[in-house]
Design a protein around this motif. Structure first.
Motif, PDB file in Angstrom:
ATOM      1  N   SER A  24       0.763  -1.328   0.110  1.00  0.00           N
ATOM      2  CA  SER A  24      -0.046   0.002   0.051  1.00  0.00           C
ATOM      3  C   SER A  24       0.854   1.349   0.125  1.00  0.00           C
ATOM      4  O   SER A  24       0.624   2.321  -0.699  1.00  0.00           O
ATOM      5  CB  SER A  24      -0.892  -0.091   1.234  1.00  0.00           C
ATOM      6  OG  SER A  24      -1.629   1.330   1.247  1.00  0.00           O
ATOM      7  N   ARG A  27       2.277   1.809  -3.485  1.00  0.00           N
ATOM      8  CA  ARG A  27       1.168   2.234  -4.288  1.00  0.00           C
ATOM      9  C   ARG A  27       1.198   3.738  -4.074  1.00  0.00           C
ATOM     10  O   ARG A  27       0.914   4.521  -4.954  1.00  0.00           O
ATOM     11  CB  ARG A  27       0.000   1.538  -4.160  1.00  0.00           C
ATOM     12  CG  ARG A  27      -0.047   0.356  -4.920  1.00  0.00           C
ATOM     13  CD  ARG A  27      -1.556  -0.177  -5.004  1.00  0.00           C
ATOM     14  NE  ARG A  27      -2.075  -0.692  -3.678  1.00  0.00           N
ATOM     15  CZ  ARG A  27      -1.899  -1.664  -2.886  1.00  0.00           C
ATOM     16  NH1 ARG A  27      -1.480  -2.495  -3.327  1.00  0.00           N
ATOM     17  NH2 ARG A  27      -2.425  -1.683  -1.854  1.00  0.00           N
ATOM     18  N   LYS A  47      -6.072   5.872  -1.094  1.00  0.00           N
ATOM     19  CA  LYS A  47      -6.210   4.381  -0.573  1.00  0.00           C
ATOM     20  C   LYS A  47      -7.715   4.046  -0.364  1.00  0.00           C
ATOM     21  O   LYS A  47      -8.066   2.960  -0.506  1.00  0.00           O
ATOM     22  CB  LYS A  47      -5.253   3.930   0.424  1.00  0.00           C
ATOM     23  CG  LYS A  47      -5.159   4.464   1.494  1.00  0.00           C
ATOM     24  CD  LYS A  47      -4.180   4.059   2.477  1.00  0.00           C
ATOM     25  CE  LYS A  47      -4.031   4.712   3.647  1.00  0.00           C
ATOM     26  NZ  LYS A  47      -2.803   4.130   4.563  1.00  0.00           N
TER      27      LYS A  47
END
Length: 177
Positions: A24, A27, A47
């Motif tokens: 995460s 990203r 997110k």
């Protein structure tokens, strides 16, 4: 912060996958890089899948590392990858470069004055158009190692680089761009 530092080169040293705690985080780092390259947070989601605020990010970004951490084609196409061989530190060269760096404030001021007094926006656009034609003549859709899906973006990146060099060269050597 990016807008406040629009004339700065922001360097991130030794960017590597191990520096991200999770996929995460990786990203989110890629999203930040894409936003930086797009000059905007538009059409990007965070997110939580909510839309990010629209903001302009300016300045130059340089990432150093042993590997391409963000390996998506759209991210790679936004930048220029330079491979550098490892060599021993040349301390004499480092000292000379540090001494020369003290001249950059004056250099930057003179370069900006040159741009404002000698080159118009139209001149620079014309140089870019010619640069893009040069790139287009050199590469074709059948060229090896060319991803045709990203060609326009990559060609524009190289045309921008060539345009920047031509303008800087005209300033440094007093040539007609």
């Amino acid at each position: 912060i990016g807008s406040a530092h629009r004339h700065c080169l922001m360097a991130v040293d030794d960017l590597k996958r191990q520096n991200f705690k999770s996929e995460s985080d990786l990203r989110q780092g890629m999203i930040a890089l894409q936003n930086f390259a797009d000059y905007s947070g538009k059409k990007r989601s965070n997110k939580g899948l909510g839309a990010m605020d629209d903001h302009k990010i300016e300045g130059g970004l340089m990432l150093t590392g042993e590997d391409i951490v963000f390996n998506e084609a759209s991210t790679i196409a936004r930048g220029i990858v330079v491979n550098v061989d490892t060599r021993e530190t040349n301390f004499d060269l480092v000292n000379r470069i540090n001494d020369q760096s003290k001249l950059f404030p004056a250099f930057t001021l003179e370069f900006i004055q040159y741009l404002l007094s000698k080159l118009s926006r139209e001149n620079i656009v014309d140089i870019f158009i010619i640069s893009r034609k040069i790139i287009d003549q050199h590469y074709t859709s059948s060229s090896d190692n060319l991803d045709i899906n990203n060609y326009d973006r990559e060609a524009n990146n190289f045309a921008s680089l060539l345009t920047s060099w031509i303008v800087l060269k005209s300033f440094l050597w007093g040539s007609d761009p």
